[in-house]
Design an enzyme around this catalytic site. Structure first.
Site, PDB file in Angstrom:
ATOM      1  N   TYR A  58       0.831  -0.955   0.135  1.00 35.70           N
ATOM      2  CA  TYR A  58       0.067  -0.009   0.560  1.00 35.70           C
ATOM      3  C   TYR A  58       0.933   1.361   0.138  1.00 35.70           C
ATOM      4  O   TYR A  58       1.815   1.529   1.185  1.00 35.70           O
ATOM      5  CB  TYR A  58      -0.699  -0.383   1.269  1.00 35.70           C
ATOM      6  CG  TYR A  58      -2.268  -1.306   1.062  1.00 35.70           C
ATOM      7  CD1 TYR A  58      -2.236  -1.263   0.350  1.00 35.70           C
ATOM      8  CD2 TYR A  58      -2.602  -1.308   2.347  1.00 35.70           C
ATOM      9  CE1 TYR A  58      -3.510  -2.364   0.156  1.00 35.70           C
ATOM     10  CE2 TYR A  58      -3.990  -2.213   2.687  1.00 35.70           C
ATOM     11  CZ  TYR A  58      -4.282  -3.160   1.051  1.00 35.70           C
ATOM     12  OH  TYR A  58      -5.485  -3.606   1.326  1.00 35.70           O
ATOM     13  N   LEU A 211     -18.474  -1.278   2.806  1.00 40.25           N
ATOM     14  CA  LEU A 211     -18.759  -0.382   2.002  1.00 40.25           C
ATOM     15  C   LEU A 211     -19.199  -0.263   0.196  1.00 40.25           C
ATOM     16  O   LEU A 211     -18.470   0.816  -0.534  1.00 40.25           O
ATOM     17  CB  LEU A 211     -18.850   1.551   2.142  1.00 40.25           C
ATOM     18  CG  LEU A 211     -19.028   1.783   4.208  1.00 40.25           C
ATOM     19  CD1 LEU A 211     -18.436   2.828   4.798  1.00 40.25           C
ATOM     20  CD2 LEU A 211     -20.077   1.258   4.570  1.00 40.25           C
ATOM     21  N   ARG A 213     -16.342  -0.152  -1.059  1.00 42.21           N
ATOM     22  CA  ARG A 213     -14.602   1.382  -1.077  1.00 42.21           C
ATOM     23  C   ARG A 213     -15.802   2.692  -1.665  1.00 42.21           C
ATOM     24  O   ARG A 213     -15.455   3.731  -2.256  1.00 42.21           O
ATOM     25  CB  ARG A 213     -14.556   1.050  -3.335  1.00 42.21           C
ATOM     26  CG  ARG A 213     -13.658  -0.691  -2.461  1.00 42.21           C
ATOM     27  CD  ARG A 213     -13.048  -1.580  -3.817  1.00 42.21           C
ATOM     28  NE  ARG A 213     -12.895  -2.606  -3.499  1.00 42.21           N
ATOM     29  CZ  ARG A 213     -11.660  -2.904  -3.329  1.00 42.21           C
ATOM     30  NH1 ARG A 213     -10.378  -1.440  -3.480  1.00 42.21           N
ATOM     31  NH2 ARG A 213     -10.838  -4.094  -3.430  1.00 42.21           N
ATOM     32  N   GLY A 214     -16.895   2.889  -0.270  1.00 41.77           N
ATOM     33  CA  GLY A 214     -17.596   3.696  -0.682  1.00 41.77           C
ATOM     34  C   GLY A 214     -18.527   3.643  -1.475  1.00 41.77           C
ATOM     35  O   GLY A 214     -19.624   4.327  -0.809  1.00 41.77           O
ATOM     36  N   SER A 217     -21.630   3.710   0.374  1.00 42.51           N
ATOM     37  CA  SER A 217     -21.319   4.996   1.458  1.00 42.51           C
ATOM     38  C   SER A 217     -22.297   5.723   1.988  1.00 42.51           C
ATOM     39  O   SER A 217     -22.732   6.303   2.964  1.00 42.51           O
ATOM     40  CB  SER A 217     -20.269   5.343   1.803  1.00 42.51           C
ATOM     41  OG  SER A 217     -19.938   6.142   0.860  1.00 42.51           O
TER      42      SER A 217
HETATM   43  N1  LIG Z   1      -7.631  -8.422   0.924  1.00 44.50           N
HETATM   44  C1  LIG Z   1      -7.555  -7.396   0.119  1.00 44.50           C
HETATM   45  O1  LIG Z   1      -7.354  -7.648  -1.034  1.00 44.50           O
HETATM   46  C2  LIG Z   1      -8.372  -6.544   0.509  1.00 44.50           C
HETATM   47  C3  LIG Z   1      -8.906  -5.827  -0.173  1.00 44.50           C
HETATM   48  C4  LIG Z   1      -8.824  -4.248  -0.530  1.00 44.50           C
HETATM   49  C5  LIG Z   1      -8.804  -3.477   0.720  1.00 44.50           C
HETATM   50  N2  LIG Z   1      -8.654  -4.067   2.228  1.00 44.50           N
HETATM   51  C6  LIG Z   1      -8.366  -4.171   3.378  1.00 44.50           C
HETATM   52  O2  LIG Z   1      -9.426  -3.940   4.073  1.00 44.50           O
HETATM   53  C7  LIG Z   1      -9.580  -2.580   4.421  1.00 44.50           C
HETATM   54  C8  LIG Z   1     -11.166  -1.583   3.713  1.00 44.50           C
HETATM   55  O3  LIG Z   1     -11.469  -2.302   2.564  1.00 44.50           O
HETATM   56  P1  LIG Z   1     -12.260  -0.971   1.987  1.00 44.50           P
HETATM   57  O4  LIG Z   1     -10.977   1.097   2.016  1.00 44.50           O
HETATM   58  O5  LIG Z   1     -12.226  -0.725   0.150  1.00 44.50           O
HETATM   59  O6  LIG Z   1     -13.255  -0.565   2.479  1.00 44.50           O
HETATM   60  P2  LIG Z   1     -14.563   0.660   2.537  1.00 44.50           P
HETATM   61  O7  LIG Z   1     -14.332   0.438   3.375  1.00 44.50           O
HETATM   62  O8  LIG Z   1     -15.572  -0.271   1.628  1.00 44.50           O
HETATM   63  O9  LIG Z   1     -14.060   1.543   1.667  1.00 44.50           O
HETATM   64  C9  LIG Z   1     -14.306   3.190   2.466  1.00 44.50           C
HETATM   65  C10 LIG Z   1     -13.934   3.485   1.190  1.00 44.50           C
HETATM   66  O10 LIG Z   1     -15.430   4.283   1.948  1.00 44.50           O
HETATM   67  C11 LIG Z   1     -15.418   6.065   1.675  1.00 44.50           C
HETATM   68  N3  LIG Z   1     -16.260   5.683   3.126  1.00 44.50           N
HETATM   69  C12 LIG Z   1     -17.711   7.018   2.781  1.00 44.50           C
HETATM   70  N4  LIG Z   1     -18.394   6.715   4.746  1.00 44.50           N
HETATM   71  C13 LIG Z   1     -17.163   6.097   5.248  1.00 44.50           C
HETATM   72  C14 LIG Z   1     -17.347   5.775   6.549  1.00 44.50           C
HETATM   73  N5  LIG Z   1     -18.149   5.955   7.399  1.00 44.50           N
HETATM   74  N6  LIG Z   1     -16.180   4.637   7.040  1.00 44.50           N
HETATM   75  C15 LIG Z   1     -15.737   4.751   6.087  1.00 44.50           C
HETATM   76  N7  LIG Z   1     -15.331   5.048   4.846  1.00 44.50           N
HETATM   77  C16 LIG Z   1     -16.237   5.630   4.318  1.00 44.50           C
HETATM   78  C17 LIG Z   1     -13.786   6.304   1.698  1.00 44.50           C
HETATM   79  O11 LIG Z   1     -14.334   7.391   1.608  1.00 44.50           O
HETATM   80  P3  LIG Z   1     -13.097   8.067   1.731  1.00 44.50           P
HETATM   81  O12 LIG Z   1     -13.335   8.432  -0.231  1.00 44.50           O
HETATM   82  O13 LIG Z   1     -14.129  10.532   1.995  1.00 44.50           O
HETATM   83  O14 LIG Z   1     -12.247   8.656   2.326  1.00 44.50           O
HETATM   84  C18 LIG Z   1     -13.325   4.713   1.651  1.00 44.50           C
HETATM   85  O15 LIG Z   1     -13.277   6.023  -0.026  1.00 44.50           O
HETATM   86  C19 LIG Z   1      -8.660  -1.400   3.091  1.00 44.50           C
HETATM   87  O16 LIG Z   1      -8.243  -0.501   3.950  1.00 44.50           O
HETATM   88  C20 LIG Z   1      -7.561  -2.550   3.581  1.00 44.50           C
HETATM   89  O17 LIG Z   1      -6.817  -2.304   4.513  1.00 44.50           O
HETATM   90  C21 LIG Z   1      -8.358  -5.609   1.642  1.00 44.50           C
END
Ligand SMILES: NC(=O)c1ccc[n+]([C@@H]2O[C@H](COP(=O)([O-])OP(=O)(O)OC[C@H]3O[C@@H](n4cnc5c(N)ncnc54)[C@H](OP(=O)(O)O)[C@@H]3O)[C@@H](O)[C@H]2O)c1
Length: 336
Positions: A58, A211, A213-214, A217
């Site tokens: 990352y 979410l 990826r938003g 959300s």
């Molecule tokens: N193992 C794997 O293959 C894999 C793949 C992807 C991710 N991951 C892990 O899982 C974690 C979560 O994944 P993700 O970031 O894709 O998931 P997510 O929580 O579905 O999406 C995050 C996105 O949602 C938006 N969002 C809007 N409201 C939110 C709220 N109240 N809380 C949190 N986010 C909000 C964020 O906003 P903004 O744009 O406004 O910041 C961000 O762009 C990653 O950080 C990573 O550590 C693992």
């Protein structure tokens, strides 16, 4: 507020019921504000979040350095309760391009050595390969992590985006605490085979993309301008008609959220929390306001009528578009 706890599988540690996914603080969702990222990490620890998820790729080490810096600046009590989950194995070019996966035992130890340095810790709490290396049997990759466990550099072994058969083979090699895999109202592919297999093996699920990826959300708008390199600018679910269809689903969810006096994001996170005590959602908050909203999901109680209304608004398979572009779908052992 108390976050409550859940246990990572039959052999793993107790963790907060929500984990903080730190990826977006360094990569894949456009620019992030460094000071706000660190403030968000501190606010999460302060609120009782103990599970921090990262990957060495990352931002090519950026995310681990950021977490290391935040932990050093945190009160000792918060630092000591933090559990760091690290993914490794994804190879990058200097320009950031993805260049495959490496799960060979020597590479596993090399990746771990660099991660320990960047994090500034003497051990990694949960270590996992991000995607199965097609050229290396999972037994060899997991066996190398098991050696790191024996030597005290790693505490627990996890997996990421693997299917049921790989899960069984890995669990026959060494104890596995959790499978990190996408799971949300619009990504329910694990329910038929992978989740039951994980449960039979005593392996927890750390759910990412709760979410989407938003997308679900409640904050994502069709006119949002995405930075170059933002994953969402090439994710099928965020394109054209797919995006319009998927945001209609969000509007259906919004009606339910409004009736309950909560937000769409809180409904989406609470729904994943409701799917079982063995599931720990990782939320990708990178700002304190987003984190506070996500933590609010822990207070949301969904009764049978709420769950039925949510299922009706977003039935299984309702999303338009795959969860990854086709080239990345091909790397997913979980989609075979
Ligand atoms: N193992 C794997 O293959 C894999 C793949 C992807 C991710 N991951 C892990 O899982 C974690 C979560 O994944 P993700 O970031 O894709 O998931 P997510 O929580 O579905 O999406 C995050 C996105 O949602 C938006 N969002 C809007 N409201 C939110 C709220 N109240 N809380 C949190 N986010 C909000 C964020 O906003 P903004 O744009 O406004 O910041 C961000 O762009 C990653 O950080 C990573 O550590 C693992």
């Amino acid at each position: 507020m108390t976050t409550g706890t859940r246990t990572l599988g039959t052999t793993g540690p107790q963790v907060s019921a929500l984990g903080l996914g730190c990826m977006g603080m360094s990569a894949l969702y456009g620019g992030a504000d460094r000071a706000e990222s660190i403030a968000t990490l501190h606010a999460a620890l302060e609120a009782g979040v103990t599970l921090l998820d990262t990957g060495d790729f990352y931002g090519m080490g950026h995310n681990e350095l950021l977490i290391g810096e935040a932990l050093r600046a945190a009160p000792a009590a918060h630092r000591e309760q933090a559990l760091i989950s690290v993914k490794f194995g994804a190879l990058r070019d200097p320009d950031g391009a993805w260049a495959g996966y490496d799960g060979r035992p020597a590479a596993v130890k090399n990746f771990a050595a660099y991660s320990l340095q960047r994090l500034g810790t003497d051990h990694i709490d949960v270590y996992r390969i991000a995607r199965v290396d097609p050229d290396v049997p999972i037994e060899e990759t997991v066996g190398a992590i098991a050696e790191l466990v024996e030597r005290g550099y790693v505490r627990h072994i996890g997996l990421s985006e693997v299917g049921a058969e790989t899960l069984r083979r890995a669990a026959a090699t060494a104890p596995i605490t959790d499978l990190q895999i996408e799971y949300s109202l619009i990504s329910r592919g694990i329910e038929d085979e992978i989740l039951p297999t994980a449960r039979a093996l005593g392996v927890a699920v750390t759910a990412y993309g709760v979410l989407s990826r938003g997308l679900i959300s409640g904050h994502f708008t069709p006119d949002r301008q995405l930075a170059a390199g933002d994953f969402r600018s090439f994710s099928p679910r965020f394109q054209g008609d797919n995006l319009r269809h998927n945001l209609d689903l969000v509007e259906a969810l919004r009606k339910i959220a409004e009736q309950k006096g909560v937000t769409v994001a809180q409904i989406a996170i609470a729904w994943v929390l409701s799917r079982g005590e063995d599931i720990v959602p990782l939320v990708g908050a990178r700002r304190r306001d987003r984190l506070a909203e996500a933590l609010g999901a822990l207070e949301v109680r969904l009764d049978q009528a709420d769950l039925a209304a949510i299922e009706e608004a977003v039935p299984v398979g309702a999303a338009a578009g795959d969860r990854y572009p086709s080239a990345q779908m091909a790397h997913l052992d979980s989609e075979r």
